[in-house]
Design a protein around this motif. Structure first.
Motif, mmCIF file in Angstrom:
data_model
loop_
_atom_site.group_PDB
_atom_site.id
_atom_site.type_symbol
_atom_site.label_atom_id
_atom_site.label_comp_id
_atom_site.label_asym_id
_atom_site.label_seq_id
_atom_site.Cartn_x
_atom_site.Cartn_y
_atom_site.Cartn_z
ATOM 1 N N THR A 40 -57.933 -14.861 12.822
ATOM 2 C CA THR A 40 -58.160 -14.340 14.169
ATOM 3 C C THR A 40 -58.087 -15.476 15.187
ATOM 4 O O THR A 40 -58.058 -16.655 14.815
ATOM 5 N N ASP A 41 -58.082 -15.102 16.472
ATOM 6 C CA ASP A 41 -58.075 -16.133 17.503
ATOM 7 C C ASP A 41 -59.358 -16.969 17.438
ATOM 8 O O ASP A 41 -59.365 -18.140 17.836
ATOM 9 N N ARG A 42 -60.441 -16.391 16.919
ATOM 10 C CA ARG A 42 -61.676 -17.159 16.742
ATOM 11 C C ARG A 42 -61.474 -18.280 15.735
ATOM 12 O O ARG A 42 -61.983 -19.401 15.926
ATOM 13 N N ASP A 43 -60.726 -18.001 14.652
ATOM 14 C CA ASP A 43 -60.419 -19.045 13.677
ATOM 15 C C ASP A 43 -59.607 -20.163 14.337
ATOM 16 O O ASP A 43 -59.848 -21.351 14.087
ATOM 17 N N ILE A 44 -58.633 -19.775 15.168
ATOM 18 C CA ILE A 44 -57.803 -20.776 15.845
ATOM 19 C C ILE A 44 -58.676 -21.638 16.758
ATOM 20 O O ILE A 44 -58.495 -22.864 16.835
ATOM 21 N N ARG A 45 -59.634 -21.027 17.430
ATOM 22 C CA ARG A 45 -60.537 -21.784 18.303
ATOM 23 C C ARG A 45 -61.354 -22.784 17.494
ATOM 24 O O ARG A 45 -61.596 -23.917 17.943
ATOM 25 N N ARG A 46 -61.768 -22.387 16.316
ATOM 26 C CA ARG A 46 -62.526 -23.298 15.457
ATOM 27 C C ARG A 46 -61.655 -24.470 15.026
ATOM 28 O O ARG A 46 -62.146 -25.597 14.900
ATOM 29 N N TRP A 47 -60.380 -24.216 14.798
ATOM 30 C CA TRP A 47 -59.457 -25.311 14.482
ATOM 31 C C TRP A 47 -59.319 -26.247 15.672
ATOM 32 O O TRP A 47 -59.358 -27.464 15.521
ATOM 33 N N LEU A 48 -59.147 -25.660 16.844
ATOM 34 C CA LEU A 48 -58.952 -26.465 18.054
ATOM 35 C C LEU A 48 -60.209 -27.254 18.403
ATOM 36 O O LEU A 48 -60.119 -28.397 18.882
ATOM 37 N N ASP A 49 -61.369 -26.665 18.180
ATOM 38 C CA ASP A 49 -62.629 -27.339 18.489
ATOM 39 C C ASP A 49 -63.002 -28.390 17.444
ATOM 40 O O ASP A 49 -63.938 -29.169 17.647
ATOM 41 N N GLY A 50 -62.289 -28.383 16.320
ATOM 42 C CA GLY A 50 -62.602 -29.321 15.256
ATOM 43 C C GLY A 50 -63.723 -28.860 14.353
ATOM 44 O O GLY A 50 -64.178 -29.603 13.481
ATOM 45 N N LYS A 51 -64.189 -27.622 14.539
ATOM 46 C CA LYS A 51 -65.258 -27.099 13.686
ATOM 47 C C LYS A 51 -64.747 -26.820 12.272
ATOM 48 O O LYS A 51 -65.503 -26.916 11.304
ATOM 49 N N THR A 52 -63.482 -26.422 12.183
ATOM 50 C CA THR A 52 -62.824 -26.294 10.884
ATOM 51 C C THR A 52 -61.743 -27.360 10.841
ATOM 52 O O THR A 52 -60.746 -27.276 11.552
ATOM 53 N N GLN A 53 -61.952 -28.370 10.011
ATOM 54 C CA GLN A 53 -61.019 -29.500 9.973
ATOM 55 C C GLN A 53 -59.944 -29.368 8.905
ATOM 56 O O GLN A 53 -58.933 -30.044 8.986
ATOM 57 N N TRP A 54 -60.173 -28.500 7.921
ATOM 58 C CA TRP A 54 -59.205 -28.355 6.823
ATOM 59 C C TRP A 54 -59.171 -26.898 6.397
ATOM 60 O O TRP A 54 -59.903 -26.477 5.502
ATOM 61 N N PRO A 55 -58.347 -26.065 7.042
ATOM 62 C CA PRO A 55 -58.287 -24.628 6.731
ATOM 63 C C PRO A 55 -57.874 -24.380 5.285
ATOM 64 O O PRO A 55 -57.425 -25.291 4.581
ATOM 65 N N GLN A 56 -58.017 -23.144 4.862
ATOM 66 C CA GLN A 56 -57.597 -22.766 3.518
ATOM 67 C C GLN A 56 -56.120 -23.069 3.322
ATOM 68 O O GLN A 56 -55.336 -23.074 4.253
ATOM 69 N N ALA A 57 -55.749 -23.291 2.057
ATOM 70 C CA ALA A 57 -54.387 -23.728 1.747
ATOM 71 C C ALA A 57 -53.330 -22.766 2.283
ATOM 72 O O ALA A 57 -52.342 -23.184 2.893
ATOM 73 N N LYS A 58 -53.529 -21.461 2.067
ATOM 74 C CA LYS A 58 -52.502 -20.520 2.515
ATOM 75 C C LYS A 58 -52.389 -20.506 4.028
ATOM 76 O O LYS A 58 -51.299 -20.323 4.577
ATOM 77 N N GLN A 59 -53.514 -20.727 4.717
ATOM 78 C CA GLN A 59 -53.474 -20.793 6.179
ATOM 79 C C GLN A 59 -52.729 -22.040 6.635
ATOM 80 O O GLN A 59 -51.926 -21.998 7.582
ATOM 81 N N ARG A 60 -52.973 -23.163 5.955
ATOM 82 C CA ARG A 60 -52.286 -24.401 6.327
ATOM 83 C C ARG A 60 -50.786 -24.302 6.098
ATOM 84 O O ARG A 60 -49.986 -24.726 6.935
ATOM 85 N N VAL A 61 -50.414 -23.752 4.941
ATOM 86 C CA VAL A 61 -48.984 -23.604 4.639
ATOM 87 C C VAL A 61 -48.297 -22.787 5.728
ATOM 88 O O VAL A 61 -47.193 -23.122 6.178
ATOM 89 N N CYS A 62 -48.954 -21.738 6.170
ATOM 90 C CA CYS A 62 -48.323 -20.833 7.141
ATOM 91 C C CYS A 62 -48.349 -21.382 8.564
ATOM 92 O O CYS A 62 -47.399 -21.174 9.319
ATOM 93 N N VAL A 63 -49.408 -22.103 8.941
ATOM 94 C CA VAL A 63 -49.403 -22.704 10.279
ATOM 95 C C VAL A 63 -48.377 -23.829 10.328
ATOM 96 O O VAL A 63 -47.755 -24.080 11.375
ATOM 97 N N GLU A 64 -48.168 -24.511 9.214
ATOM 98 C CA GLU A 64 -47.113 -25.530 9.150
ATOM 99 C C GLU A 64 -45.746 -24.894 9.411
ATOM 100 O O GLU A 64 -44.916 -25.445 10.138
ATOM 101 N N LYS A 65 -45.523 -23.722 8.816
ATOM 102 C CA LYS A 65 -44.242 -23.053 8.984
ATOM 103 C C LYS A 65 -44.053 -22.558 10.414
ATOM 104 O O LYS A 65 -42.968 -22.682 10.994
ATOM 105 N N VAL A 66 -45.127 -22.009 10.997
ATOM 106 C CA VAL A 66 -45.035 -21.473 12.354
ATOM 107 C C VAL A 66 -44.786 -22.587 13.378
ATOM 108 O O VAL A 66 -43.945 -22.457 14.272
#
Length: 209
Positions: A40-66
């Protein structure tokens, strides 16, 4: 922990807002695993805020692709050295993962009456899978998580080969084996073992395959 400026810059460069990035990641997760993601956009905000520094593997693979950049280049920080360093690939282990992924596990019993698989077996395997998911979220990229997932997938396949079951139970177990194999593959991605990960994701099993 601080603001992830690299991720923000990559999103600006691609002209992607938080909601749109979440939508695209979920689409990529669906293409990768067969089930659309729940970012969700809330997850993205947590990434941007640095609250989540290392997302789950499948999320990382897909954000890398996007976004067209590696997780490290997007400002994500591995939780352990093992997640950032590639261990040597083990040919025997790759064959084990391939067996689990393609459903070539053989029955461990011969000449005995075929046990009947039921809902209790589904529940038992599902509870063990829940432990793997919890360990993956807590440890991330740990070899023990990948090993446990591969071993569980093999046991589910072996049980299906050795025992009789209704079509409903077999479908449930095949779907669970597919989920477990994906977990093994994503743990391999965490460990930068891309060959093992690709084997698992390319050959994940479901009913009728």
């Amino acid at each position: 922990m601080g603001v992830n400026r690299k991720l923000a810059a990559a999103m600006d460069a691609c002209q992607i807002k938080q909601v749109e990035l979440a939508r695209r990641i979920n689409t990529e997760i669906g293409a990768l695993t067969g089930r659309e993601g729940h970012v969700t956009d809330r997850d993205i905000r947590r990434w941007l805020d640095g609250k989540t520094q290392w997302p789950q593997a499948k999320q990382r693979v897909c954000v890398e692709k996007v976004l067209g950049r590696s997780a490290i280049d997007l400002g994500f920080v591995p939780r352990s050295k093992s997640a950032a360093q590639a261990p040597p690939e083990d040919p025997m282990y790759r064959r084990t993962l391939f067996a689990a992924a393609t459903g070539t596990a053989v029955a461990l019993t011969t000449g005995a009456a075929r046990p009947r698989l039921g809902q209790s077996d589904v529940n038992r395997f599902r509870a063990e899978y829940a432990e793997i998911v919890a360990d993956d979220q807590a440890l991330g990229g740990a070899q023990q998580v990948e090993n446990h997932a591969v071993e569980l997938a093999m046991r589910i396949k072996s049980s299906l080969a050795a025992g009789g079951a209704s079509a409903w139970v077999r479908t449930k177990l095949y779907c669970l084996a597919s989920d477990v194999t994906c977990s093994a593959a994503f743990a391999a991605i965490d460990a930068q073992a891309r060959t093992r990960a690709r084997i698992g994701l390319d050959n994940k099993q479901g009913p009728g395959r």
